[in-house]
Motif scaffolding. Sequence first.
Motif, short mmCIF file in Angstrom:
data_model
loop_
_atom_site.label_atom_id
_atom_site.label_comp_id
_atom_site.label_asym_id
_atom_site.label_seq_id
_atom_site.Cartn_x
_atom_site.Cartn_y
_atom_site.Cartn_z
N THR A 1 0.83 -1.26 -0.07
CA THR A 1 0.10 0.13 -0.30
C THR A 1 1.01 1.11 0.09
O THR A 1 1.99 1.14 0.29
N SER A 2 0.42 2.51 -0.46
CA SER A 2 0.95 3.53 -0.31
C SER A 2 0.07 4.76 0.13
O SER A 2 -1.20 4.74 -0.20
N GLY A 3 0.50 5.81 0.33
CA GLY A 3 -0.19 7.13 0.56
C GLY A 3 0.42 8.31 1.49
O GLY A 3 1.56 8.15 1.36
N ILE A 4 -0.39 9.00 2.02
CA ILE A 4 0.15 10.28 2.64
C ILE A 4 -0.30 9.96 4.07
O ILE A 4 -1.17 9.70 4.58
N ALA A 5 1.05 9.85 4.94
CA ALA A 5 0.84 9.79 6.47
C ALA A 5 0.64 11.13 7.04
O ALA A 5 1.24 12.17 6.73
N THR A 6 -0.44 11.38 8.00
CA THR A 6 -0.51 12.59 8.73
C THR A 6 -0.60 12.30 10.12
O THR A 6 -0.44 11.26 10.46
N GLN A 7 -0.68 13.58 11.05
CA GLN A 7 -0.60 13.31 12.31
C GLN A 7 -1.71 12.48 12.98
O GLN A 7 -2.71 12.54 12.59
N GLY A 8 -1.14 11.52 13.81
CA GLY A 8 -1.76 10.53 14.58
C GLY A 8 -1.95 9.25 14.19
O GLY A 8 -2.35 8.33 14.73
N GLN A 9 -1.40 9.03 12.84
CA GLN A 9 -1.67 7.86 12.08
C GLN A 9 -0.31 6.87 12.50
O GLN A 9 0.83 7.37 13.13
N VAL A 10 -0.81 5.52 12.72
CA VAL A 10 0.17 4.57 13.29
C VAL A 10 0.32 3.51 12.14
O VAL A 10 -0.32 3.07 11.72
N PHE A 11 1.78 3.14 12.24
CA PHE A 11 2.04 2.02 11.25
C PHE A 11 2.66 0.89 12.35
O PHE A 11 3.58 1.15 13.25
N SER A 12 2.27 -0.45 11.89
CA SER A 12 3.14 -1.45 12.51
C SER A 12 3.63 -2.36 11.41
O SER A 12 3.10 -2.62 10.32
N THR A 13 5.08 -2.69 11.78
CA THR A 13 5.69 -3.77 10.81
C THR A 13 6.06 -4.72 11.37
O THR A 13 6.31 -4.89 12.53
#
Length: 282
Positions: free
Chosen positions: A136-148
């Motif tokens: 996936t791809s996109g624009i990350a903004t304030q408050g967003q969380v990623f888990s890898t």
Amino acid sequence: MSGMNDAFFLNQFDIDELHCYPSFFNYLKKATPSHDDFIKLLSCSDLVNILNLAIDGLSDNTSKLNLGGQSDDYFDWRLYRNKKLSLVLHGFSKGKIKREYIAIYPNNMRIGVYLGSFSYTIYTVDNDKNCLIETTSGIATQGQVFSTLAGETMLVIHEIFEPCITLNESSVEHLPLIQNFKFDTLTLSHISSADVAYSRLESAFKIFEMLDYKNVIDKLTDISKSHPMHYIRWSAATVTLRLSEDTIHCKELLNHLINNDESNEVSNAARQTLNNIEVMYG
């Protein structure tokens, strides 16, 4: 953007100091903090206070950080580390990130956007084809969380649109190896060690080769035969072959690896290399 050599690090908190920041203290006391716990931590007022301390600590380093401009510099501040996890504040300025390789995290990671925005892609490792697949791809903004997941998925940041600060949580437990993929083709380039000591050992091998320092050939030969990590054995062997002018010694080393190395990757590589030497030199 420049590499990690341009980053600088601030001191982490002692556990006693964290009593002043109950949200952080309570988070670290949990046996296994959840995804929701991390989201709450990202938005807590304690993080604002800690960030203010970080900025105050940078007051004498204004030449090293310019979050409001086009600076290539950025900072890492390890807030805390225990036996389970490490928490780091990561800040960097706007601009495109240039890279040749994508190194897959050997740790489980959570990355929370505290401030700013950036474009990103999440890749998944295809071990059968030794390549990366865009998930996936996109624009990350304030408050967003990623888990890898360690060795499986990776968040790659392409461009910082606004000065950005992230809160990164990584597991202390990690895989022994790091897979490095070419950024332009997404194909596997090489394997490196997640252990700092082994990475430095490989760097030393490259320096010996660059300096044509033949006095280490015997030691490199010993490492080729005895080191516990197979990629270190083969790395030492390849540098030995490049430094040595003794064809007999090279063939003896390769035959030893073919007949005795427990790794199929090493023995197969040694067999192919020996075949190439015999074709070229007889």
